[in-house]
Design a protein around this motif. Sequence first.
Motif, PDB file in Angstrom:
ATOM      1  N   LEU A 143       0.823  -1.207   0.000  1.00  0.00           N
ATOM      2  CA  LEU A 143       0.000   0.000   0.000  1.00  0.00           C
ATOM      3  C   LEU A 143       0.857   1.258   0.000  1.00  0.00           C
ATOM      4  O   LEU A 143       0.504   2.289  -0.553  1.00  0.00           O
ATOM      5  N   PHE A 144       2.052   1.167   0.644  1.00  0.00           N
ATOM      6  CA  PHE A 144       2.914   2.327   0.781  1.00  0.00           C
ATOM      7  C   PHE A 144       3.943   2.435  -0.338  1.00  0.00           C
ATOM      8  O   PHE A 144       4.746   3.341  -0.357  1.00  0.00           O
ATOM      9  N   ALA A 145       3.952   1.497  -1.260  1.00  0.00           N
ATOM     10  CA  ALA A 145       4.966   1.483  -2.321  1.00  0.00           C
ATOM     11  C   ALA A 145       4.558   2.326  -3.524  1.00  0.00           C
ATOM     12  O   ALA A 145       5.300   2.455  -4.473  1.00  0.00           O
ATOM     13  N   GLY A 146       3.370   2.898  -3.470  1.00  0.00           N
ATOM     14  CA  GLY A 146       2.903   3.714  -4.588  1.00  0.00           C
ATOM     15  C   GLY A 146       1.939   2.939  -5.462  1.00  0.00           C
ATOM     16  O   GLY A 146       1.930   1.716  -5.482  1.00  0.00           O
ATOM     17  N   ASN A 147       1.134   3.656  -6.190  1.00  0.00           N
ATOM     18  CA  ASN A 147       0.162   3.034  -7.076  1.00  0.00           C
ATOM     19  C   ASN A 147       0.868   2.432  -8.285  1.00  0.00           C
ATOM     20  O   ASN A 147       1.604   3.114  -8.992  1.00  0.00           O
ATOM     21  N   ALA A 148       0.659   1.125  -8.511  1.00  0.00           N
ATOM     22  CA  ALA A 148       1.370   0.425  -9.598  1.00  0.00           C
ATOM     23  C   ALA A 148       1.034   1.029 -10.948  1.00  0.00           C
ATOM     24  O   ALA A 148       1.904   1.160 -11.815  1.00  0.00           O
ATOM     25  N   GLU A 149      -0.231   1.400 -11.145  1.00  0.00           N
ATOM     26  CA  GLU A 149      -0.631   1.983 -12.426  1.00  0.00           C
ATOM     27  C   GLU A 149       0.044   3.335 -12.639  1.00  0.00           C
ATOM     28  O   GLU A 149       0.498   3.631 -13.754  1.00  0.00           O
ATOM     29  N   ASP A 150       0.113   4.146 -11.592  1.00  0.00           N
ATOM     30  CA  ASP A 150       0.776   5.451 -11.709  1.00  0.00           C
ATOM     31  C   ASP A 150       2.268   5.278 -11.975  1.00  0.00           C
ATOM     32  O   ASP A 150       2.852   5.993 -12.802  1.00  0.00           O
ATOM     33  N   ASN A 151       2.892   4.328 -11.279  1.00  0.00           N
ATOM     34  CA  ASN A 151       4.318   4.076 -11.498  1.00  0.00           C
ATOM     35  C   ASN A 151       4.582   3.644 -12.934  1.00  0.00           C
ATOM     36  O   ASN A 151       5.541   4.099 -13.574  1.00  0.00           O
ATOM     37  N   TYR A 152       3.735   2.755 -13.442  1.00  0.00           N
ATOM     38  CA  TYR A 152       3.908   2.279 -14.821  1.00  0.00           C
ATOM     39  C   TYR A 152       3.661   3.409 -15.819  1.00  0.00           C
ATOM     40  O   TYR A 152       4.375   3.532 -16.820  1.00  0.00           O
ATOM     41  N   ARG A 153       2.677   4.239 -15.528  1.00  0.00           N
ATOM     42  CA  ARG A 153       2.387   5.364 -16.411  1.00  0.00           C
ATOM     43  C   ARG A 153       3.588   6.315 -16.471  1.00  0.00           C
ATOM     44  O   ARG A 153       3.953   6.821 -17.542  1.00  0.00           O
ATOM     45  N   ASN A 154       4.220   6.556 -15.322  1.00  0.00           N
ATOM     46  CA  ASN A 154       5.399   7.423 -15.289  1.00  0.00           C
ATOM     47  C   ASN A 154       6.564   6.793 -16.058  1.00  0.00           C
ATOM     48  O   ASN A 154       7.284   7.479 -16.792  1.00  0.00           O
ATOM     49  N   GLU A 155       6.755   5.483 -15.862  1.00  0.00           N
ATOM     50  CA  GLU A 155       7.817   4.785 -16.593  1.00  0.00           C
ATOM     51  C   GLU A 155       7.579   4.858 -18.098  1.00  0.00           C
ATOM     52  O   GLU A 155       8.512   5.056 -18.882  1.00  0.00           O
TER      53      GLU A 155
END
Length: 495
Positions: free
Chosen positions: A324-336
Motif C-alpha cells: 500500500l505504501f509502495a505507490g500506485n502500480a498503475e501510476d508508477n507504470y504510467r510514469n515509466e
Amino acid sequence: MILPRHFFQRIPLFIITIPLFVVIHTKLEYGRLIVFSTVANDILLLFLPAVLIFFITLLLWRNIVKAGVFSALLLLFYYFFADLKDWLWQLYPRHLISSYLFLLPTCGLVLVLLLISLIRMKKTPVRSFAFFNVLFLLFIAYDVLTLAFSGNRLQDLGDPHKRLSGNYTPCDTCHKPDIYYIVLDGYTASSTLQDHFGYNNAALDSFLRQKQFYIVQHSNSNYNLTPFSISATLNLDYLTRLNTSKDFYMKEYMPGVETVYKNELFPLLKKEGYHLINNSIFDIDQAAPLTPYNNEWGIDKLFKRHHFFYKIIRDIGWKLHLSLFAGNAEDNYRNETTQLSRHVKSVIGNLDTIIKGSKTAPVFVYSHLLLPHNPFIFDSAGNVIPVPASSADKNRYVQQLQYTNTLIREMTNTILSDTTRSVVIILQGDHGFRFWHGKEKTEFSNLNAFYFSNKNYSLLYDSITNVNTFRVVCNTFFKQHLQLLPDTSYFLQYR
C-alpha cells in the motif's frame, strides 16, 4: 564567539545535524553524481522524521534532555539502519545475523532497554545530550573539510593514471571515418533468442548481412550490469579495481558510472581530431549528454534508503503486506511509460539530426537506447501497451525487441544514406536478458555487429567481447597496435 556549555546541553542541535550529516556524507561518497537540484525534495524529507521524532518524545516525556537523548538514539536507528543492514550482509551474506528476522527484534530490544534505562535514571543525562550535539558537529566539519580538499570518495575502477589515452599517439595520415557506437540496452544474441525464447531473429540478421555488417556469432559482454559493461568498453580494458565477489545494490553501481565519466576512449578520440557527441544515459567528461535520462541511476534512492520505513518496504514490504505504501502500480507504470517514450524519441531524434547535419570534422557518436531492456512498454509495432509486465516476462521482452529491430533498421539506413562519408557503425548490447535465475551465462550473450566502410574485418572474430571493440577500431583505422585482451565475462550478483 565560544558558545556557553549549557547551549550544547539544552539545545537539540542533532535534530538538524544528524540528517544534515547524512546529506553531506552522501555528497562526499558520490561527489559529482549528486546534483542537489534534482534531489531537493528527497533531502527536505530527510529532516522531517528528526523533527517529528523529537517532538513526539518531548510530548511523552516532558523533559527536553531525556527526550533529546532518546530521540537521538531513535534517529541513529532510523537513519543508519540501512547501513547496518548492508554492512552485516556484506560480512555475513545469507546468514541469520544479517537477516531482518534477527536484526529487527534485536534493535527493538536494544531500544527498549535504553528506554527503561533512561526512565530509571535519576540524574538528567546532560552529558549524553551534549555528546550527540558535539559528535555530529565534528562529523559534519570533517566531511566538509574532506569535500573541500579531496572532492569525493568515488573510486575510478579503471586505470587512475589514464596511461592508455595519456600516452596515445594519433595517426596524422589516416582517413578517419565517422563512428556511430549504438548501444541497445539488454539486447541478447540471436542464438539465445532462438534457444531460450523460441524467437527467430533471422530477419534482422539478414538485414545486417545485406548491409555487409560483420555479426559476431558468439559474442558476450564482459559484465552483466550496464555501468560496468560500458566502463570496460569505453576504457578498452577490464575493471581491475572492481570487486566482483560482492553483492551489487544500486549504490554499488555508482563507481561504474563514475568510471564511464572518466573513460579513456573520449580523450583518445579527441587526439585523433574527432568531434565527440554524447547521446547516451551517461554523463561523460567534456561531453555532457544531449538529453540525460531522468535519474537512471537512482540517485534519489541514495537519500531515501536512509528512511527506515523505505528500507523495510523496499526489501520485505511484500512479505509484510506493505505494498500500500509502495505507490500506485498503475501510476508508477504510467510514469515509466512516459519517461521511456520520451527517451526513445529523444535519442532517435538527436541521432537523426546528427547524421543529417553538416560535419567539418569526423564525429564520434555514442548513442545509448534503453531498449529492449525493461520496463516492457512497447509492442512489436511500437505501440505503448497499457498493462505493466514483470521484468522476467520473455514474451513482452520479445515484443519490445521486435520494435527495437525496427529502430535499428531505421538508424542504419539513415547513417548509410550519406554515401559521401566513410563510416563505422557498431550495434552492441551492453549485456543480454537479465532477471531470470539459474541462467547466468545467457546474461552475457549479446548483439554485436560491426559495419566498416572499408570492409576490413580481419581483426574481428566470432567470440570477440565488448572490451576489445575499440582496440579493433583503433588498430583498423588509426594504425595502432593495441594488443587484444582475453575474452572473459564476470558475473556480478545484483540485488
